[in-house]
Write a protein that holds these residues in place. Structure first.
Motif, PDB file in Angstrom:
ATOM      1  N   MET A   9      24.869   6.902  20.057  1.00 41.54           N
ATOM      2  CA  MET A   9      24.036   7.939  20.655  1.00 41.54           C
ATOM      3  C   MET A   9      22.875   7.339  21.457  1.00 41.54           C
ATOM      4  O   MET A   9      22.836   7.410  22.671  1.00 41.54           O
ATOM      5  CB  MET A   9      23.508   8.875  19.572  1.00 41.54           C
ATOM      6  CG  MET A   9      22.727  10.066  20.113  1.00 41.54           C
ATOM      7  SD  MET A   9      22.351  11.299  18.844  1.00 41.54           S
ATOM      8  CE  MET A   9      21.167  10.392  17.846  1.00 41.54           C
ATOM      9  N   ASP A  10      21.911   6.717  20.740  1.00 48.46           N
ATOM     10  CA  ASP A  10      20.733   6.170  21.420  1.00 48.46           C
ATOM     11  C   ASP A  10      21.113   4.951  22.245  1.00 48.46           C
ATOM     12  O   ASP A  10      21.745   4.014  21.750  1.00 48.46           O
ATOM     13  CB  ASP A  10      19.669   5.794  20.396  1.00 48.46           C
ATOM     14  CG  ASP A  10      19.082   7.019  19.707  1.00 48.46           C
ATOM     15  OD1 ASP A  10      18.403   7.796  20.387  1.00 48.46           O
ATOM     16  OD2 ASP A  10      19.333   7.201  18.506  1.00 48.46           O
ATOM     17  N   VAL A  14      21.642   9.093  25.197  1.00 41.83           N
ATOM     18  CA  VAL A  14      20.231   9.433  25.395  1.00 41.83           C
ATOM     19  C   VAL A  14      19.392   8.166  25.295  1.00 41.83           C
ATOM     20  O   VAL A  14      19.801   7.181  24.674  1.00 41.83           O
ATOM     21  CB  VAL A  14      19.731  10.472  24.366  1.00 41.83           C
ATOM     22  CG1 VAL A  14      20.416  11.802  24.560  1.00 41.83           C
ATOM     23  CG2 VAL A  14      19.941   9.967  22.935  1.00 41.83           C
ATOM     24  N   GLU A  17      14.635  10.198  24.180  1.00 36.97           N
ATOM     25  CA  GLU A  17      14.656  11.661  24.283  1.00 36.97           C
ATOM     26  C   GLU A  17      15.035  12.174  25.670  1.00 36.97           C
ATOM     27  O   GLU A  17      14.843  13.365  25.964  1.00 36.97           O
ATOM     28  CB  GLU A  17      13.297  12.259  23.871  1.00 36.97           C
ATOM     29  CG  GLU A  17      12.823  11.813  22.501  1.00 36.97           C
ATOM     30  CD  GLU A  17      13.821  12.117  21.396  1.00 36.97           C
ATOM     31  OE1 GLU A  17      14.436  13.193  21.426  1.00 36.97           O
ATOM     32  OE2 GLU A  17      13.987  11.274  20.500  1.00 36.97           O
ATOM     33  N   LEU A  19      18.192  12.365  28.678  1.00 37.46           N
ATOM     34  CA  LEU A  19      19.613  12.215  28.937  1.00 37.46           C
ATOM     35  C   LEU A  19      19.881  10.986  29.791  1.00 37.46           C
ATOM     36  O   LEU A  19      19.194  10.757  30.785  1.00 37.46           O
ATOM     37  CB  LEU A  19      20.108  13.467  29.674  1.00 37.46           C
ATOM     38  CG  LEU A  19      21.533  13.470  30.205  1.00 37.46           C
ATOM     39  CD1 LEU A  19      22.502  13.716  29.079  1.00 37.46           C
ATOM     40  CD2 LEU A  19      21.685  14.559  31.267  1.00 37.46           C
ATOM     41  N   ASP A  24      26.341  13.879  30.213  1.00 33.92           N
ATOM     42  CA  ASP A  24      26.835  15.260  30.136  1.00 33.92           C
ATOM     43  C   ASP A  24      28.201  15.391  30.791  1.00 33.92           C
ATOM     44  O   ASP A  24      29.090  16.075  30.275  1.00 33.92           O
ATOM     45  CB  ASP A  24      25.827  16.225  30.759  1.00 33.92           C
ATOM     46  CG  ASP A  24      25.339  15.792  32.136  1.00 33.92           C
ATOM     47  OD1 ASP A  24      25.611  14.647  32.562  1.00 33.92           O
ATOM     48  OD2 ASP A  24      24.660  16.600  32.795  1.00 33.92           O
ATOM     49  N   ARG A  52      22.122  17.726  16.535  1.00 33.01           N
ATOM     50  CA  ARG A  52      22.656  18.646  17.545  1.00 33.01           C
ATOM     51  C   ARG A  52      21.514  19.306  18.312  1.00 33.01           C
ATOM     52  O   ARG A  52      21.550  19.413  19.535  1.00 33.01           O
ATOM     53  CB  ARG A  52      23.526  19.703  16.877  1.00 33.01           C
ATOM     54  CG  ARG A  52      23.921  20.856  17.830  1.00 33.01           C
ATOM     55  CD  ARG A  52      24.961  21.770  17.216  1.00 33.01           C
ATOM     56  NE  ARG A  52      25.079  23.019  17.947  1.00 33.01           N
ATOM     57  CZ  ARG A  52      25.623  23.131  19.140  1.00 33.01           C
ATOM     58  NH1 ARG A  52      26.115  22.071  19.760  1.00 33.01           N
ATOM     59  NH2 ARG A  52      25.689  24.305  19.741  1.00 33.01           N
ATOM     60  N   ARG A  54      18.493  18.130  18.694  1.00 31.47           N
ATOM     61  CA  ARG A  54      17.846  17.111  19.521  1.00 31.47           C
ATOM     62  C   ARG A  54      18.633  16.886  20.805  1.00 31.47           C
ATOM     63  O   ARG A  54      18.062  16.801  21.905  1.00 31.47           O
ATOM     64  CB  ARG A  54      17.734  15.807  18.737  1.00 31.47           C
ATOM     65  CG  ARG A  54      17.186  14.646  19.557  1.00 31.47           C
ATOM     66  CD  ARG A  54      17.378  13.314  18.868  1.00 31.47           C
ATOM     67  NE  ARG A  54      17.048  12.214  19.763  1.00 31.47           N
ATOM     68  CZ  ARG A  54      17.380  10.949  19.551  1.00 31.47           C
ATOM     69  NH1 ARG A  54      18.043  10.618  18.453  1.00 31.47           N
ATOM     70  NH2 ARG A  54      17.055  10.009  20.406  1.00 31.47           N
ATOM     71  N   LEU A  55      19.951  16.779  20.681  1.00 33.18           N
ATOM     72  CA  LEU A  55      20.786  16.543  21.863  1.00 33.18           C
ATOM     73  C   LEU A  55      20.763  17.736  22.811  1.00 33.18           C
ATOM     74  O   LEU A  55      20.775  17.567  24.034  1.00 33.18           O
ATOM     75  CB  LEU A  55      22.220  16.223  21.432  1.00 33.18           C
ATOM     76  CG  LEU A  55      22.398  14.867  20.745  1.00 33.18           C
ATOM     77  CD1 LEU A  55      23.794  14.760  20.136  1.00 33.18           C
ATOM     78  CD2 LEU A  55      22.166  13.726  21.726  1.00 33.18           C
ATOM     79  N   THR A  58      18.071  17.641  25.291  1.00 34.14           N
ATOM     80  CA  THR A  58      18.270  16.730  26.423  1.00 34.14           C
ATOM     81  C   THR A  58      19.321  17.251  27.401  1.00 34.14           C
ATOM     82  O   THR A  58      19.517  16.669  28.472  1.00 34.14           O
ATOM     83  CB  THR A  58      18.723  15.334  25.938  1.00 34.14           C
ATOM     84  OG1 THR A  58      20.075  15.404  25.457  1.00 34.14           O
ATOM     85  CG2 THR A  58      17.805  14.807  24.856  1.00 34.14           C
ATOM     86  N   LEU A  60      22.636  17.988  26.229  1.00 34.35           N
ATOM     87  CA  LEU A  60      23.963  17.643  25.712  1.00 34.35           C
ATOM     88  C   LEU A  60      24.348  18.602  24.598  1.00 34.35           C
ATOM     89  O   LEU A  60      23.607  18.756  23.627  1.00 34.35           O
ATOM     90  CB  LEU A  60      23.989  16.207  25.183  1.00 34.35           C
ATOM     91  CG  LEU A  60      23.813  15.090  26.213  1.00 34.35           C
ATOM     92  CD1 LEU A  60      23.779  13.741  25.518  1.00 34.35           C
ATOM     93  CD2 LEU A  60      24.938  15.125  27.241  1.00 34.35           C
TER      94      LEU A  60
END
Length: 259
Positions: A9-10, A14, A17, A19, A24, A52, A54-55, A58, A60
């Motif tokens: 993920m990170d 992203v 914080e 994208l 996407d 979810r 948090r994404l 951004t 997503l």
């Protein structure tokens, strides 16, 4: 051949914080083709529902059941080792919720395990209790070996650093469940019902993402939007299957990324 994707993920989807451009479009393409995927993170602080949300902030849209954390992998591992056991936990809701959901009792009295996870409020009292419980015979488990984590203010001490403190005090090494342990990859594959030969691991770190992908028998793709750089690849005795600048480079090629 139909590929399955595991993606960090990170640093991949992203970054601080925000994208990563193209993330996407990449996920939209996977959904359009009905391609199986999981978003992975070594961070055990948050539940899939938290992540979810948090994404979504951004831009997503990732369903909860498409998110796999080191906390979930740890809970699944402990459930396989000692069902309905007990644990003293240093960690946040992501870890405690995962353990509760597999039937674990959280206690500071004669637990089967001391389980160390990520938290932003490490307590000297809790660490001392963990040391005494491990010295008394509790088995030592940690969600992940990351020594530091990122923040807007700079590096923060993470699970691996606190684990080293406890190990030094007790002489007992923890068993780390998260990356680079291939156990996390295999538990993710089992969750998807996927096979390693047809799965790609996408990550931004040679020492965790690529390492665990290789050990689990996966194809691996390193993106250069996070920790590892193109120059750093040559410092390791192993190589990813492919190095790309960004996840955006896979858009339009998810059906056959290595063609």
């Amino acid at each position: 051949m139909t590929w399955t994707y595991l993606t960090d993920m990170d640093g991949v989807l992203v970054h601080e914080e925000h994208l990563v451009p193209g993330a996407d479009d990449f996920l939209a393409e996977l959904r359009a083709h009905g391609t199986s995927f999981l978003v992975l993170t070594n961070n055990s602080i948050y539940t899939p529902r938290d992540l979810r949300a948090r994404l979504l902030r951004t831009g997503l849209d990732v369903p909860e059941d498409r998110i796999w954390t080191s906390a979930l992998a740890t809970a699944k591992f402990l459930d396989s080792q000692r069902p309905n056991g007990s644990a003293f936990v240093i960690g946040e809701a992501g870890l405690t919720t995962a353990l509760h959901e597999v039937g674990y009792v959280l206690t500071d009295t004669d637990p089967d395990y001391v389980v160390l996870g990520e938290t932003r409020t490490y307590s000297f009292t809790a660490i001392t209790r963990a040391i005494r419980l491990i010295a008394g015979g509790a088995k030592f488990i940690a969600t992940n070996p990351d020594a530091t984590g990122p923040s807007l203010e700079g590096l923060l001490p993470a699970t691996g650093s606190i684990a080293a403190l406890i190990e030094r005090a007790t002489g007992r090494q923890p068993y780390f469940v998260g990356k680079p342990n291939p156990l996390m990859m295999r538990s993710a594959l089992n969750t998807l019902g996927a096979h390693s030969e047809h799965t790609v691991m996408i990550g931004d770190r040679m020492d965790t993402d690529v390492h665990s992908g290789i050990e689990a028998g996966l194809k691996s793709i390193l993106v250069l939007t996070g920790i590892s750089t193109k120059d750093s690849v040559d410092r390791y005795p192993y190589r990813p299957t492919m190095v790309i600048d960004s996840i955006a480079d896979l858009v339009g090629h998810t059906q056959d990324p290595f063609a």
